[in-house]
Scaffold this motif. Sequence first.
Motif, mmCIF file in Angstrom:
data_model
loop_
_atom_site.group_PDB
_atom_site.id
_atom_site.type_symbol
_atom_site.label_atom_id
_atom_site.label_comp_id
_atom_site.label_asym_id
_atom_site.label_seq_id
_atom_site.Cartn_x
_atom_site.Cartn_y
_atom_site.Cartn_z
ATOM 1 N N ALA A 154 0.847 -1.155 0.131
ATOM 2 C CA ALA A 154 -0.025 -0.132 0.147
ATOM 3 C C ALA A 154 0.741 1.389 0.031
ATOM 4 O O ALA A 154 0.630 2.221 -0.722
ATOM 5 N N MET A 155 1.976 1.146 0.663
ATOM 6 C CA MET A 155 2.956 2.476 0.648
ATOM 7 C C MET A 155 3.488 2.589 -0.694
ATOM 8 O O MET A 155 3.658 3.752 -1.345
ATOM 9 N N ARG A 156 3.868 1.459 -1.357
ATOM 10 C CA ARG A 156 4.364 1.756 -2.702
ATOM 11 C C ARG A 156 3.245 2.275 -3.703
ATOM 12 O O ARG A 156 3.657 3.068 -4.455
ATOM 13 N N LEU A 157 2.075 1.890 -3.473
ATOM 14 C CA LEU A 157 1.152 2.619 -4.305
ATOM 15 C C LEU A 157 0.719 3.864 -4.015
ATOM 16 O O LEU A 157 0.696 4.863 -4.819
ATOM 17 N N ARG A 158 0.889 4.225 -2.675
ATOM 18 C CA ARG A 158 0.684 5.514 -2.282
ATOM 19 C C ARG A 158 1.815 6.729 -2.615
ATOM 20 O O ARG A 158 1.595 7.664 -3.190
ATOM 21 N N PHE A 159 3.067 6.371 -2.292
ATOM 22 C CA PHE A 159 4.134 6.957 -2.848
ATOM 23 C C PHE A 159 4.831 6.421 -4.036
ATOM 24 O O PHE A 159 5.997 5.500 -3.882
ATOM 25 N N LEU A 160 4.399 6.542 -5.213
ATOM 26 C CA LEU A 160 5.034 6.139 -6.600
ATOM 27 C C LEU A 160 6.248 6.377 -6.970
ATOM 28 O O LEU A 160 7.103 5.908 -7.618
ATOM 29 N N ASP A 161 6.714 7.620 -6.099
ATOM 30 C CA ASP A 161 8.042 8.097 -6.531
ATOM 31 C C ASP A 161 9.048 7.692 -5.306
ATOM 32 O O ASP A 161 10.283 8.121 -5.399
ATOM 33 N N MET A 162 8.581 7.181 -4.346
ATOM 34 C CA MET A 162 9.641 6.480 -3.154
ATOM 35 C C MET A 162 9.225 5.091 -2.673
ATOM 36 O O MET A 162 8.169 4.613 -2.818
ATOM 37 N N PRO A 182 9.164 2.675 0.344
ATOM 38 C CA PRO A 182 8.822 2.897 1.958
ATOM 39 C C PRO A 182 9.920 3.213 2.685
ATOM 40 O O PRO A 182 9.798 4.376 3.556
ATOM 41 N N ASP A 183 10.891 2.722 2.713
ATOM 42 C CA ASP A 183 12.147 2.948 3.580
ATOM 43 C C ASP A 183 12.438 4.491 3.233
ATOM 44 O O ASP A 183 13.008 5.337 4.157
ATOM 45 N N GLU A 184 12.414 5.008 1.964
ATOM 46 C CA GLU A 184 12.705 6.481 1.687
ATOM 47 C C GLU A 184 11.697 7.276 2.308
ATOM 48 O O GLU A 184 12.030 8.544 2.836
ATOM 49 N N VAL A 185 10.366 6.819 2.494
ATOM 50 C CA VAL A 185 9.503 7.686 3.075
ATOM 51 C C VAL A 185 9.704 8.219 4.473
ATOM 52 O O VAL A 185 9.528 9.237 4.839
ATOM 53 N N PHE A 186 10.251 7.049 5.224
ATOM 54 C CA PHE A 186 10.581 7.304 6.598
ATOM 55 C C PHE A 186 11.863 8.291 6.700
ATOM 56 O O PHE A 186 12.010 8.802 7.588
ATOM 57 N N ASP A 187 12.887 8.050 5.941
ATOM 58 C CA ASP A 187 13.739 8.832 5.659
ATOM 59 C C ASP A 187 13.671 9.932 5.600
ATOM 60 O O ASP A 187 14.412 10.967 6.151
ATOM 61 N N ASN A 188 12.633 10.248 4.717
ATOM 62 C CA ASN A 188 12.634 11.612 4.287
ATOM 63 C C ASN A 188 11.704 12.320 5.497
ATOM 64 O O ASN A 188 11.853 13.714 5.569
ATOM 65 N N ALA A 189 10.904 11.658 6.105
ATOM 66 C CA ALA A 189 10.221 12.060 7.091
ATOM 67 C C ALA A 189 11.100 12.433 8.157
ATOM 68 O O ALA A 189 10.982 13.717 8.963
ATOM 69 N N HIS A 190 12.117 11.889 8.447
ATOM 70 C CA HIS A 190 13.201 12.237 9.482
ATOM 71 C C HIS A 190 14.050 13.630 9.064
ATOM 72 O O HIS A 190 14.423 14.294 9.987
ATOM 73 N N ARG A 191 13.901 13.773 7.827
ATOM 74 C CA ARG A 191 14.538 15.323 7.254
ATOM 75 C C ARG A 191 13.730 16.347 7.105
ATOM 76 O O ARG A 191 13.940 17.197 6.671
ATOM 77 N N GLY A 192 12.189 15.900 7.629
ATOM 78 C CA GLY A 192 11.499 17.103 7.566
ATOM 79 C C GLY A 192 10.558 17.325 6.428
ATOM 80 O O GLY A 192 9.872 18.112 6.274
#
Length: 297
Positions: A188-196, A198-208
């Motif tokens: 589901a996360m891959r469908l939601r974020f087609l450009d990232m 899931p691991d990248e989503v959490f990494d980018n969240a840490h970067r703000g």
Amino acid sequence: MRRAIGVTTAEHIATGVVEGNALAGKVRVFEEDVEADPLHGMPPAAIAQRLADQIQAASAGSTIDAIGIGMPGIIRKGLIEESPNLKQLKGANIRDLVSAALAANGISAPVRVYNDADIVAAGLAATRDQLDRLTRVWTLGNGIGFGIYPWHEGVWEGGHVVVSLDPHENYCGCGGRGHLEGIMGNRAMRLRFLDMEPDEVFDNAHRGDPRCVNFVKLWHGALAAATASSIHLAGPGKFYVSGFNAKHLDINLLHQYLHEMVKMSPLQDYVFEVVPGSDEIGIIGAAVNALRADYPE
């Protein structure tokens, strides 16, 4: 002492012999299953034959008293009634197919099939000497599993608990709206974020990154909501969290959201523990469930 073979299919086919709630030997992993999702697209009969082959190899000609197998989906008496992440299994009686394949090779031990999250719960209870109490576990992987020990008849598809009324929350593999799995599941996360990834989503969240920060809050809030529902129905206690995406869990944030949802004081005695996923836990859990079903104490 009775011996059983446990089988887990969560990420690949892994088997082992279990004796006295512990492995009696090494875990066997099917060598070709080095790629993710090895069972996708494989017909039920072929899956059953592969499972039977691995069970026979694990038995090594010794006497086996019971066989337990963990599979994804709604399972009743060996029949897979629904399996959103392995759709070809719907309507297949894996217990009968595996039993027939084993019988052809002289193995007559009874076969039991359980939801793959339930065997994780049983494995955690067995390896922690807690077979006398309720054990609940969330498994965070391609889908979301909710395992319970002691095993008893029921659907227990906790990954499909509704945690949102937003009509746009429609990423769950079963097609339902607002489901926990549609928010937290890897697919589901891959469908939601087609450009990232899931691991990248959490990494980018840490970067703000604002989009990722908001999603991580939603991700934790969804798990808190599903857990609150379990607490309000079955009471408080320990909840284990496992699976390859458990590494992203912020326990403090989860507790913050859950505290906002569970306000009755008798229900506030709950705790979370993140545990590493392993083939060993699933194998032991499948075998323990099968032995306790066929040879109740």
